[in-house]
Design a protein around this motif. Sequence first.
Motif, mmCIF file in Angstrom:
data_model
loop_
_atom_site.group_PDB
_atom_site.id
_atom_site.type_symbol
_atom_site.label_atom_id
_atom_site.label_comp_id
_atom_site.label_asym_id
_atom_site.label_seq_id
_atom_site.Cartn_x
_atom_site.Cartn_y
_atom_site.Cartn_z
ATOM 1 N N LEU A 226 85.307 8.346 58.187
ATOM 2 C CA LEU A 226 86.463 8.157 59.056
ATOM 3 C C LEU A 226 87.731 7.900 58.253
ATOM 4 C CD1 LEU A 226 87.184 7.645 62.178
ATOM 5 C CD2 LEU A 226 87.057 5.232 61.572
ATOM 6 N N ARG A 227 87.639 7.037 57.270
ATOM 7 C CA ARG A 227 88.830 6.646 56.510
ATOM 8 C C ARG A 227 89.299 7.766 55.595
ATOM 9 N NH1 ARG A 227 89.944 0.470 54.687
ATOM 10 N NH2 ARG A 227 91.998 0.777 53.774
ATOM 11 N N ARG A 228 88.377 8.546 55.078
ATOM 12 C CA ARG A 228 88.746 9.656 54.207
ATOM 13 C C ARG A 228 89.472 10.738 55.001
ATOM 14 N NH1 ARG A 228 84.867 9.727 49.403
ATOM 15 N NH2 ARG A 228 85.835 11.709 48.930
ATOM 16 N N MET A 229 88.947 11.057 56.187
ATOM 17 C CA MET A 229 89.502 12.154 56.976
ATOM 18 C C MET A 229 90.869 11.824 57.579
ATOM 19 S SD MET A 229 87.449 14.745 56.726
ATOM 20 C CE MET A 229 87.421 14.187 55.017
ATOM 21 N N THR B 250 89.429 18.528 49.401
ATOM 22 C CA THR B 250 90.122 17.474 48.660
ATOM 23 C C THR B 250 89.742 16.075 49.101
ATOM 24 O OG1 THR B 250 91.984 19.005 48.418
ATOM 25 C CG2 THR B 250 92.394 16.698 47.894
ATOM 26 N N TRP B 251 89.576 15.876 50.400
ATOM 27 C CA TRP B 251 89.285 14.527 50.879
ATOM 28 C C TRP B 251 87.815 14.318 51.207
ATOM 29 C CZ3 TRP B 251 93.963 13.137 54.594
ATOM 30 C CH2 TRP B 251 95.103 12.955 53.802
ATOM 31 N N SER B 252 87.027 15.372 51.236
ATOM 32 C CA SER B 252 85.605 15.209 51.544
ATOM 33 C C SER B 252 84.731 15.476 50.322
ATOM 34 C CB SER B 252 85.201 16.148 52.687
ATOM 35 O OG SER B 252 83.808 16.125 52.867
ATOM 36 N N LYS C 132 86.734 11.785 43.746
ATOM 37 C CA LYS C 132 87.706 10.807 43.270
ATOM 38 C C LYS C 132 88.770 10.605 44.335
ATOM 39 C CE LYS C 132 86.990 12.079 38.427
ATOM 40 N NZ LYS C 132 87.602 12.549 37.165
ATOM 41 N N ILE C 133 88.760 9.428 44.942
ATOM 42 C CA ILE C 133 89.733 9.102 45.979
ATOM 43 C C ILE C 133 89.923 7.591 45.999
ATOM 44 C CG2 ILE C 133 88.022 8.900 47.834
ATOM 45 C CD1 ILE C 133 90.076 10.277 49.684
ATOM 46 N N PRO D 68 81.592 11.214 46.943
ATOM 47 C CA PRO D 68 81.968 12.214 47.933
ATOM 48 C C PRO D 68 81.853 11.623 49.336
ATOM 49 C CG PRO D 68 79.714 12.568 47.243
ATOM 50 C CD PRO D 68 80.248 11.434 46.392
ATOM 51 N N ASP D 69 82.369 12.335 50.314
ATOM 52 C CA ASP D 69 82.205 11.912 51.702
ATOM 53 C C ASP D 69 80.701 11.817 51.991
ATOM 54 O OD1 ASP D 69 81.764 12.134 54.591
ATOM 55 O OD2 ASP D 69 83.878 12.643 54.749
#
Length: 473
Positions: free
Chosen positions: A330-333, A401-403, A407-408, A415-416
């Motif tokens: 949820l937070r990544r997306m 990029t976000w899933s 590295k985030i 990874p997600d």
Amino acid sequence: MHTIELEDVQGYLIRGYGNMQFSRFVLLQVQEADLARKWLKSVSGKLTNATIVAKDKLPDTCLNIGFTAEGLEELGLSPKNINTFSPPFKEGMITEHRSRLLGDLDSSAPEHWEWGAGEDKHVHIVLMVFGKDKATCKEYYKKLKKKYTKHGLKKFRNLDGLTLKDNKEHFGFRDGIAQPIINGSGRVGPDYNCVNAGEFILGYKNNYEVFPDSPRIEEEQGNLNLLPADPEVPGKKDLGRNGTYLIIRQMQQDVEAFWDFMNKQTAREDNSIDEEASTKLAARMVGRWPSGAPLSKFPDKDPGGASDENDFLYAKDDPEGLKCPYGSHLRRMNPRDNFESYSKKTSMVLSNRHRLIRRARLYGDPIIGSPLNRKPNGDVGIYFTCFSADISRQFEFLQYTWSNYPKIKQLYSDPDPIIGVRENPVEGQEQNFTIQANPVNQSIKNLKRFITIRGGAYFFFPSITTIRYLSTL
């Protein structure tokens, strides 16, 4: 703010059809273009538009339609005009580059798909049929089938979808809560959750205050009087206005493996299942409790019921990720106001440039998964459907990029956990899920993939006017 021409926009973009408990997405192939265009003209007047309908006046059925690039070509749109569409749409979902971008590898590689890839599995048109219940949907479909089978169209596959109690998906979590609100759509909400119409509808300015790239007529064909003028190219006709792009992905869910993993990671010393701990770990990976309640507001326990709570901001409610982990799905997306190290204002601007309008229909045994209820009868999954005016900047960016990218925020090998894990990681590649805590973070190692892609395609979801135009080619 421009007023959206809702009567010309196909309804599924704006309205989730929440009262439509059953759906049938019919994958069609064009065999005789002349007949298919005549059918298209007849069906254009039956399509559901996006005007807001009072609850006591909701229809029993809804109908929408989308086209692949190959489908537009089969209907007679010239290559020169098709070339004005966005590159991802023209290229399709199954190129080697796109498979790497989306993570469609190993068992999810297109060569294993049930539809959307392979010479005999191509899709030209998706006819999206909805009914208030299964019987109503199927009866409506029978009437539609009599028409399309006589007009040069062949059914390749039906994707029958349903909704479960409290709108839960098979892993057991309430879905589809955090949807962006399109300015001018007639819906209202907090400013931070509102986006300009051009983020999702072609022909209107987006969050960059520019018109999104829209297909147009470069080579004259058909009845051009039906189409509006291109807002940026004098003398040209706009093929995209009031349309958008539709992404459909068939995502098979391994419910048993998902909950077995959670149970194993949280097992008691005697290896018995700790149901509460298992559910909490799963919720941390998702970012919401099974009820839909967000962890950033309810970090310790699921309040139960069915929650549509969406009024929260991470920088305000959970800046250090101690409630809802940074790496949760949820937070990544949708990082909201807490993206990387940016300010709250900049974070919101960046987050809202990568939003999706998500829809989902389930298939298979209607199971609501949990630590103790994890064995469905046969294959189950989601027909994941989403809309965006820019496939690359919105859908593909989020997935790659976000899933998929590990590295985030403060994470380096995460990874997600729901949709970004590789089935067969390369040698030395770690796939972890980090739970922020004081004084020491907790790391769940060796994540497993619980989602397998079984089909998919990019579709043009035109305006009702453009659909009428296509019938005149």
